[in-house]
Design an enzyme around this catalytic site. Structure first.
Site, mmCIF file in Angstrom:
data_model
loop_
_atom_site.group_PDB
_atom_site.id
_atom_site.type_symbol
_atom_site.label_atom_id
_atom_site.label_comp_id
_atom_site.label_asym_id
_atom_site.label_seq_id
_atom_site.Cartn_x
_atom_site.Cartn_y
_atom_site.Cartn_z
ATOM 1 N N TYR A 180 0.836 -1.208 0.000
ATOM 2 C CA TYR A 180 0.000 0.000 0.000
ATOM 3 C C TYR A 180 0.866 1.251 0.000
ATOM 4 C CZ TYR A 180 1.105 0.499 4.997
ATOM 5 O OH TYR A 180 1.758 0.670 6.191
ATOM 6 N N CYS A 181 0.275 2.366 -0.444
ATOM 7 C CA CYS A 181 0.929 3.673 -0.398
ATOM 8 C C CYS A 181 -0.166 4.733 -0.238
ATOM 9 C CB CYS A 181 1.790 3.915 -1.633
ATOM 10 S SG CYS A 181 0.876 3.813 -3.189
ATOM 11 N N THR A 182 0.185 5.998 -0.344
ATOM 12 C CA THR A 182 -0.763 7.072 -0.022
ATOM 13 C C THR A 182 -2.004 7.066 -0.910
ATOM 14 O OG1 THR A 182 1.135 8.408 0.647
ATOM 15 C CG2 THR A 182 -0.976 9.546 0.410
ATOM 16 N N GLY A 184 -1.954 5.237 -4.157
ATOM 17 C CA GLY A 184 -1.965 4.068 -5.033
ATOM 18 C C GLY A 184 -0.955 4.072 -6.156
ATOM 19 N N ILE A 209 -4.142 4.580 0.838
ATOM 20 C CA ILE A 209 -4.572 4.842 2.214
ATOM 21 C C ILE A 209 -5.722 5.849 2.248
ATOM 22 C CG2 ILE A 209 -3.813 5.699 4.470
ATOM 23 C CD1 ILE A 209 -0.872 5.076 3.341
#
Length: 319
Positions: A180-182, A184, A209
């Site tokens: 996952y990241c901020t 996508g 997220i």
């Protein structure tokens, strides 16, 4: 969506072909300025990655224009309400890559990427025993907030992530990998790289997220702390059910969610610290940075040599 605040912050990206990024960037900057938006947008031959702020009317006009451009058909905007602008200026910059991985053989997410999991499916997958959760962000982003049980790669920039994975492959072998990241965009490439490396079960949090925190079903559950964002807000809440502070003050280790940059411009490290400790330690991460002749805190507050010496003496006495 019901609007209660006068401004919005938009976060978006799209992998799509932009033939002349330099020309597009110049024209897009002019367009954004005409709408009086502020923000930071990166443009490459592989697409666009942006975050910008403006009034509801300004952001509506921007989204309408983007949706009417065939190159951005299907683009998804993540929208936050705000009391004012989240940026000081408007920048649109051409780049070789939207996210800096610098792979010899680049990843095209249209050709290879991990499975997309919507928030509810990601939530369920995180609870499974044979799952490894990898945070694809930088260390200072992780320190402010992350999913429970997520692995923190010891990296300071995204391009270091592939090497870290190769050095720690025993952690991932035979596991279901979640990443996952901020918003996508980093996971589109990172998950694709993992698949190309031979990992068979790789999934990514669709929308990142930010989308997870807004999902009405999961409501950000299993997230601890806040989410680091690259604008004036610095941090935004994710978990709507409970707020657990995971950040620790750089100087005391006490719970803290307030980021500042080290006052030595040659360092500029992001550190978590309270207002009290910012003043006590001259907003510097180390003694070397405190005594730097370019210490921005000292200059900003017009501290005399005697005042700096007294501060250093107090720090020494407290050890």
């Amino acid at each position: 969506m019901a609007t209660t605040k006068p401004y919005r912050v938009l976060l978006y990206y799209m992998y799509t072909t932009i033939e002349n990024p330099e020309e597009f960037a110049a024209e897009h900057l002019e367009f954004c300025n005409s709408l009086e938006l502020k923000g930071r947008i990166l443009v490459a031959k592989e697409g666009i990655n942006g975050t910008c702020s403006g009034t509801v009317e300004q952001t509506e006009k921007y989204m309408e224009a983007m949706n009417n451009d065939p190159r951005f058909d299907g683009i998804v905007f993540k929208i936050d309400e705000a009391d004012g602008h989240a940026f000081k200026k408007m920048h649109v910059r051409p780049r070789p890559e939207l996210v800096t991985l610098r792979l010899e053989d680049d990843i095209n997410p249209h050709e290879i990427t991990g499975k997309y999991l919507e928030p509810k499916d990601f939530y369920e997958a995180m609870k499974q025993e044979d799952t490894v959760i990898i945070d694809a962000r930088n260390d200072y982003e992780f320190d402010l907030g992350h999913f429970k049980g997520a692995i923190k790669p010891d990296i300071e920039s995204f391009r270091e992530l592939p090497d870290w994975i190769r050095e720690n492959k025993e952690v991932l072998e035979g596991k279901k990998i979640l990443t996952y990241c901020t918003g996508g965009i980093r996971c589109e490439k990172f998950s694709g790289w993992l698949v190309r490396e031979g990992y068979e079960d790789v999934s990514q949090l669709h929308g990142g997220i930010v989308t997870y925190g807004k999902d009405p079903e999961v409501q950000g559950e299993l997230w601890d702390g806040q989410c680091y964002v690259f604008d004036e807000r610095i941090a935004v809440p994710v978990n709507q059910k409970e707020h657990v502070i995971v950040g620790k003050d750089h100087f005391t280790g006490e719970p803290c969610e307030r980021y500042v940059n080290c006052s030595n411009p040659e360092c500029n490290k992001k550190i978590l610290c309270s207002e009290e400790n910012e003043a006590k330690y001259l907003r510097a991460c180390s003694h070397e940075c405190r005594v730097s002749p370019r210490n921005r805190y000292v200059i900003q507050h017009e501290l005399t040599e005697e005042q700096v010496a007294a501060a250093l003496e107090q720090i020494e006495a407290g050890k």
